[in-house]
Design a protein around this motif. Structure first.
Motif, PDB file in Angstrom:
ATOM      1  N   GLU A  28       0.830  -1.194   0.000  1.00 10.27           N
ATOM      2  CA  GLU A  28       0.000   0.000   0.000  1.00 10.27           C
ATOM      3  C   GLU A  28       0.868   1.249   0.000  1.00 10.27           C
ATOM      4  OE1 GLU A  28      -3.145   2.245   2.924  1.00 10.27           O
ATOM      5  OE2 GLU A  28      -2.791   0.118   3.207  1.00 10.27           O
ATOM      6  N   GLY A  29       0.537   2.200  -0.853  1.00 12.15           N
ATOM      7  CA  GLY A  29       1.268   3.453  -0.913  1.00 12.15           C
ATOM      8  C   GLY A  29       2.399   3.461  -1.916  1.00 12.15           C
ATOM      9  N   VAL A  30       2.761   2.301  -2.452  1.00  9.72           N
ATOM     10  CA  VAL A  30       3.820   2.240  -3.457  1.00  9.72           C
ATOM     11  C   VAL A  30       3.143   2.011  -4.805  1.00  9.72           C
ATOM     12  CG1 VAL A  30       5.875   1.021  -4.260  1.00  9.72           C
ATOM     13  CG2 VAL A  30       5.485   1.325  -1.813  1.00  9.72           C
ATOM     14  N   PRO A  31       3.214   2.985  -5.703  1.00 10.55           N
ATOM     15  CA  PRO A  31       2.555   2.842  -6.999  1.00 10.55           C
ATOM     16  C   PRO A  31       3.086   1.641  -7.765  1.00 10.55           C
ATOM     17  CG  PRO A  31       3.328   5.091  -6.662  1.00 10.55           C
ATOM     18  CD  PRO A  31       3.901   4.259  -5.555  1.00 10.55           C
ATOM     19  N   LYS A  32       2.216   1.035  -8.559  1.00 10.89           N
ATOM     20  CA  LYS A  32       2.625  -0.092  -9.410  1.00 10.89           C
ATOM     21  C   LYS A  32       3.763   0.353 -10.316  1.00 10.89           C
ATOM     22  CE  LYS A  32      -0.418  -3.214  -8.267  1.00 10.89           C
ATOM     23  NZ  LYS A  32      -0.033  -4.339  -7.502  1.00 10.89           N
ATOM     24  N   GLY A  33       4.728  -0.508 -10.512  1.00 11.95           N
ATOM     25  CA  GLY A  33       5.844  -0.211 -11.395  1.00 11.95           C
ATOM     26  C   GLY A  33       6.983   0.544 -10.732  1.00 11.95           C
ATOM     27  N   ILE A  34       6.854   0.864  -9.440  1.00  9.96           N
ATOM     28  CA  ILE A  34       7.900   1.609  -8.741  1.00  9.96           C
ATOM     29  C   ILE A  34       8.504   0.713  -7.657  1.00  9.96           C
ATOM     30  CG2 ILE A  34       8.439   3.595  -7.273  1.00  9.96           C
ATOM     31  CD1 ILE A  34       7.674   4.369 -10.115  1.00  9.96           C
ATOM     32  N   LYS A  35       9.815   0.592  -7.683  1.00  5.72           N
ATOM     33  CA  LYS A  35      10.536  -0.137  -6.639  1.00  5.72           C
ATOM     34  C   LYS A  35      11.156   0.900  -5.717  1.00  5.72           C
ATOM     35  CE  LYS A  35      14.270  -3.388  -5.911  1.00  5.72           C
ATOM     36  NZ  LYS A  35      15.440  -4.024  -6.506  1.00  5.72           N
ATOM     37  N   ARG A  36      10.978   0.728  -4.435  1.00  3.39           N
ATOM     38  CA  ARG A  36      11.532   1.686  -3.482  1.00  3.39           C
ATOM     39  C   ARG A  36      13.048   1.600  -3.448  1.00  3.39           C
ATOM     40  NH1 ARG A  36       8.294   1.026   1.945  1.00  3.39           N
ATOM     41  NH2 ARG A  36       9.626   2.758   2.488  1.00  3.39           N
ATOM     42  N   PHE A  37      13.689   2.740  -3.169  1.00  2.00           N
ATOM     43  CA  PHE A  37      15.139   2.826  -3.051  1.00  2.00           C
ATOM     44  C   PHE A  37      15.584   1.952  -1.882  1.00  2.00           C
ATOM     45  CE2 PHE A  37      19.054   4.973  -1.605  1.00  2.00           C
ATOM     46  CZ  PHE A  37      19.768   4.938  -2.790  1.00  2.00           C
ATOM     47  N   GLN A  38      16.576   1.104  -2.109  1.00  2.00           N
ATOM     48  CA  GLN A  38      17.058   0.146  -1.118  1.00  2.00           C
ATOM     49  C   GLN A  38      18.321   0.664  -0.436  1.00  2.00           C
ATOM     50  OE1 GLN A  38      15.473  -3.172  -0.792  1.00  2.00           O
ATOM     51  NE2 GLN A  38      13.944  -1.923  -1.846  1.00  2.00           N
ATOM     52  N   VAL A  39      18.400   0.460   0.884  1.00  2.00           N
ATOM     53  CA  VAL A  39      19.590   0.838   1.641  1.00  2.00           C
ATOM     54  C   VAL A  39      20.024  -0.314   2.538  1.00  2.00           C
ATOM     55  CG1 VAL A  39      19.037   3.307   1.647  1.00  2.00           C
ATOM     56  CG2 VAL A  39      18.296   1.883   3.555  1.00  2.00           C
ATOM     57  N   VAL A  40      21.299  -0.297   2.886  1.00  2.00           N
ATOM     58  CA  VAL A  40      21.861  -1.200   3.891  1.00  2.00           C
ATOM     59  C   VAL A  40      22.113  -0.357   5.132  1.00  2.00           C
ATOM     60  CG1 VAL A  40      23.831  -2.639   4.530  1.00  2.00           C
ATOM     61  CG2 VAL A  40      22.994  -2.657   2.178  1.00  2.00           C
ATOM     62  N   ILE A  41      21.618  -0.801   6.268  1.00  2.00           N
ATOM     63  CA  ILE A  41      21.951  -0.143   7.532  1.00  2.00           C
ATOM     64  C   ILE A  41      23.171  -0.866   8.094  1.00  2.00           C
ATOM     65  CG2 ILE A  41      21.248   0.283   9.920  1.00  2.00           C
ATOM     66  CD1 ILE A  41      18.395   0.635   8.933  1.00  2.00           C
ATOM     67  N   TYR A  42      24.218  -0.101   8.377  1.00  2.00           N
ATOM     68  CA  TYR A  42      25.439  -0.653   8.948  1.00  2.00           C
ATOM     69  C   TYR A  42      25.620  -0.074  10.342  1.00  2.00           C
ATOM     70  CZ  TYR A  42      30.259  -1.765   9.955  1.00  2.00           C
ATOM     71  OH  TYR A  42      31.402  -2.227  10.564  1.00  2.00           O
ATOM     72  N   LEU A  43      25.655  -0.963  11.339  1.00  2.00           N
ATOM     73  CA  LEU A  43      25.801  -0.550  12.737  1.00  2.00           C
ATOM     74  C   LEU A  43      27.080  -1.141  13.310  1.00  2.00           C
ATOM     75  CD1 LEU A  43      22.156  -1.384  13.808  1.00  2.00           C
ATOM     76  CD2 LEU A  43      23.059   0.874  13.204  1.00  2.00           C
ATOM     77  N   ALA A  44      27.846  -0.313  13.982  1.00  2.00           N
ATOM     78  CA  ALA A  44      29.063  -0.762  14.657  1.00  2.00           C
ATOM     79  C   ALA A  44      28.715  -1.012  16.120  1.00  2.00           C
ATOM     80  CB  ALA A  44      30.150   0.301  14.542  1.00  2.00           C
ATOM     81  N   LYS A  45      28.895  -2.229  16.553  1.00  2.00           N
ATOM     82  CA  LYS A  45      28.583  -2.605  17.936  1.00  2.00           C
ATOM     83  C   LYS A  45      29.821  -2.349  18.791  1.00  2.00           C
ATOM     84  CE  LYS A  45      26.971  -6.454  20.681  1.00  2.00           C
ATOM     85  NZ  LYS A  45      26.672  -7.894  20.685  1.00  2.00           N
ATOM     86  N   VAL A  46      29.771  -1.298  19.596  1.00  2.00           N
ATOM     87  CA  VAL A  46      30.944  -0.922  20.387  1.00  2.00           C
ATOM     88  C   VAL A  46      30.872  -1.405  21.829  1.00  2.00           C
ATOM     89  CG1 VAL A  46      31.554   1.059  18.969  1.00  2.00           C
ATOM     90  CG2 VAL A  46      29.944   1.345  20.856  1.00  2.00           C
ATOM     91  N   GLY A  47      29.725  -1.799  22.291  1.00  2.00           N
ATOM     92  CA  GLY A  47      29.578  -2.280  23.658  1.00  2.00           C
ATOM     93  C   GLY A  47      28.945  -3.659  23.676  1.00  2.00           C
ATOM     94  N   PRO A  48      28.649  -4.145  24.876  1.00  2.00           N
ATOM     95  CA  PRO A  48      28.079  -5.487  24.971  1.00  2.00           C
ATOM     96  C   PRO A  48      26.617  -5.571  24.505  1.00  2.00           C
ATOM     97  CG  PRO A  48      28.231  -4.500  27.139  1.00  2.00           C
ATOM     98  CD  PRO A  48      28.885  -3.548  26.188  1.00  2.00           C
ATOM     99  N   GLY A  49      25.902  -4.457  24.536  1.00  4.44           N
ATOM    100  CA  GLY A  49      24.493  -4.469  24.162  1.00  4.44           C
ATOM    101  C   GLY A  49      24.259  -4.235  22.682  1.00  4.44           C
TER     102      GLY A  49
END
Length: 137
Positions: A28-49
């Protein structure tokens, strides 16, 4: 993940040709024929949590622009330089493989606190056809 309605056709006209493809999702909300822009989220884990706040910040940033998160990477080998981190290189490979167009990070320090190292990695991302973006808090 919540999906945000895409704004008017004005924003749809700004999509690059690579984003136009047959839509199979019927989201819903994405028009036919349109692919949403894709991203990679990169997180650096610096602590134990788990870096929950950083992840939410990046997800919120992606939603603001109507970007879809293709992959989330949580790396705990952040003491190594960028070129020696397999998970950071996997995020870069996703750009090279056209699985995403950008790497979204909570801050530049997620890649490296050293400007030269960050700039070198950002250049690699750009040469691969993408960009790296730090989410604002």
């Amino acid at each position: 993940m919540k999906l945000q309605r895409t704004p008017s056709a004005l924003n749809a006209s700004r999509l690059c040709e690579a984003d136009i493809a047959a839509s199979r999702s019927g989201v819903e909300g994405v028009p036919k024929g349109i692919k949403r822009f894709q991203v990679v989220i990169y997180l650096a884990k610096v602590g134990p949590g788990f870096p929950e706040l950083e992840m939410r910040s990046c997800e919120d940033y992606a939603l603001t622009f109507g970007w879809e998160v293709a992959l989330t990477v949580v790396d705990d080998e952040v003491e190594k330089p960028p070129e020696q981190r397999p998970l950071l290189l996997a995020a870069l490979q996703t750009i090279k493989d056209r699985g995403a167009g950008a790497i979204l990070i909570p801050s530049r320090a997620a890649v490296s606190p050293i400007d030269g190292e960050f700039d070198e990695f950002a250049g690699q991302v750009e040469r691969a056809g993408g960009f790296i973006q730090a989410a604002r808090r």
